[in-house]
Design a protein around this motif. Structure first.
Motif, mmCIF file in Angstrom:
data_model
loop_
_atom_site.group_PDB
_atom_site.id
_atom_site.type_symbol
_atom_site.label_atom_id
_atom_site.label_comp_id
_atom_site.label_asym_id
_atom_site.label_seq_id
_atom_site.Cartn_x
_atom_site.Cartn_y
_atom_site.Cartn_z
ATOM 1 N N ARG A 197 0.836 -1.201 0.000
ATOM 2 C CA ARG A 197 0.000 0.000 0.000
ATOM 3 C C ARG A 197 0.870 1.249 0.000
ATOM 4 O O ARG A 197 0.598 2.211 -0.715
ATOM 5 N N VAL A 214 2.438 1.660 -3.496
ATOM 6 C CA VAL A 214 1.461 2.144 -4.475
ATOM 7 C C VAL A 214 1.175 3.624 -4.249
ATOM 8 O O VAL A 214 1.042 4.409 -5.204
ATOM 9 N N ASP A 221 0.951 4.633 -12.468
ATOM 10 C CA ASP A 221 -0.371 4.016 -12.329
ATOM 11 C C ASP A 221 -0.287 2.730 -11.512
ATOM 12 O O ASP A 221 0.633 1.921 -11.691
ATOM 13 N N GLU A 222 -1.251 2.531 -10.614
ATOM 14 C CA GLU A 222 -1.221 1.362 -9.735
ATOM 15 C C GLU A 222 -1.275 0.047 -10.507
ATOM 16 O O GLU A 222 -0.518 -0.888 -10.224
ATOM 17 N N THR A 223 -2.162 -0.045 -11.485
ATOM 18 C CA THR A 223 -2.295 -1.285 -12.245
ATOM 19 C C THR A 223 -0.987 -1.650 -12.927
ATOM 20 O O THR A 223 -0.530 -2.802 -12.881
ATOM 21 N N GLU A 237 -2.673 -8.126 -7.535
ATOM 22 C CA GLU A 237 -2.808 -7.775 -8.951
ATOM 23 C C GLU A 237 -4.075 -8.382 -9.547
ATOM 24 O O GLU A 237 -4.781 -7.744 -10.330
ATOM 25 N N SER A 289 -6.379 -3.856 -7.320
ATOM 26 C CA SER A 289 -5.829 -2.780 -6.492
ATOM 27 C C SER A 289 -5.591 -3.303 -5.086
ATOM 28 O O SER A 289 -6.196 -4.289 -4.652
ATOM 29 N N GLN A 291 -6.396 -1.754 -2.271
ATOM 30 C CA GLN A 291 -7.567 -1.533 -1.443
ATOM 31 C C GLN A 291 -8.654 -2.569 -1.692
ATOM 32 O O GLN A 291 -9.299 -3.061 -0.749
ATOM 33 N N SER A 292 -8.853 -2.945 -2.943
ATOM 34 C CA SER A 292 -9.857 -3.957 -3.268
ATOM 35 C C SER A 292 -9.518 -5.284 -2.599
ATOM 36 O O SER A 292 -10.390 -5.971 -2.063
#
Length: 279
Positions: free
Chosen positions: A190, A193, A202-204, A224, A228, A230-231
């Motif tokens: 976290r 990121v 970009d996070e992805t 991945e 994300s 957070q997800s």
């Protein structure tokens, strides 16, 4: 066939829910005689659909069982069913109690001391229902060597690998340390990121790239796949929060500190999340 029959056991089961249901199914499919607790008619029907015999009282679960498996959600529930509910007292001499619930090592030690003539194994799991259904959930097992071998044919119906890590309670410690590291890695990811976002990455794309670099890990692969950090945290927060609360509590009771891990864990489960997980 005679050799196979020797490995079949009478298995009592408490906790045929999200994690327990696929265990019960695989035990029944493996040929074990399974009696699972269902306190309502609806739950007893669900147990029967899994291929087990449904019973309504803990004493019936334990009656004549070679191995009794407990797979409830919290440490308090383990104590409620095993001690207050009379399950442990009803188990036959020489039988084995397997506790899959992640909780305090002290609970397992108390159960073992309560009835020395019943072997107690703590065997918290690492993985999810899909791993159980496929027969390869990881089991961290603490307990006597002979008891582990007596229970192995039962555990092997759904567990692989079965990792014997030491004395009673050691399985819980290994699982709690494992989940502490898991939470800390999420905390580190976290932070990474967040830093990437501040510098325009970009996070992805970052997650995908790191998965091919020297910092690659199983955690990054799982995150991945969710898209994300957070997800992913949202999807596992209830379970990881419970385990982190337990390890923090036990560490404090034994006069130990998690050191640098504490700050990383705070980024994953704050006080609100921990309070929620203990309800």
């Amino acid at each position: 066939m005679d050799e196979e029959q020797k490995t079949m056991s009478t298995v009592g089961f408490v906790g045929a829910g999200r994690m327990g249901a696929p265990m019960v199914r695989r035990l029944a499919e493996a040929g074990h005689d399974v009696r699972a607790l269902g306190r309502t008619s609806e739950k007893r029907r669900a147990v029967q659909e899994l291929g087990a015999h449904a019973v309504s009282e803990p004493g019936e679960v334990a009656d004549g069982a070679d191995v009794v498996v407990v797979c409830v959600f919290t440490d308090d529930q383990v104590r409620e069913v095993c001690l207050d509910g009379g399950l442990l007292d009803a188990m036959p001499t020489g039988s084995v109690l397997v506790v899959h619930t992640t909780g305090s090592p002290r609970t397992v030690e108390e159960l073992a001391a309560r009835r020395p003539e019943v072997a107690v194994l703590d065997a918290p799991v690492s993985g999810g229902p899909h791993d159980i259904a496929a027969g390869h959930i990881t089991l961290f097992v603490g307990g006597d060597d002979a008891a582990v071998e007596r229970a192995r044919p039962v555990l092997a119906a759904y567990g692989e690998p079965i990792v014997h890590v030491g004395r009673p309670g050691a399985g819980q410690w290994v699982k709690l340390i494992n989940n502490t590291l898991f939470g800390a890695q999420l905390g580190m990811l976290r932070e990474a990121v967040s830093f990437g976002g501040r510098v325009g990455v970009d996070e992805t794309g970052l997650l995908s790239a790191i998965g091919h670099g020297s910092a690659a890990s199983r955690v990054i692969g799982l995150v991945e796949a969710r898209g994300s950090v957070q997800s992913f945290i949202d999807s596992v927060g209830e379970f990881i929060g419970k385990d982190i609360a337990v390890v923090r509590g036990i560490a404090a009771e034994t006069g130990n500190s998690l050191g640098a891990l504490e700050g990383l864990l705070d980024t994953v489960v704050g006080e609100d999340a921990l309070s929620e997980s203990n309800r």
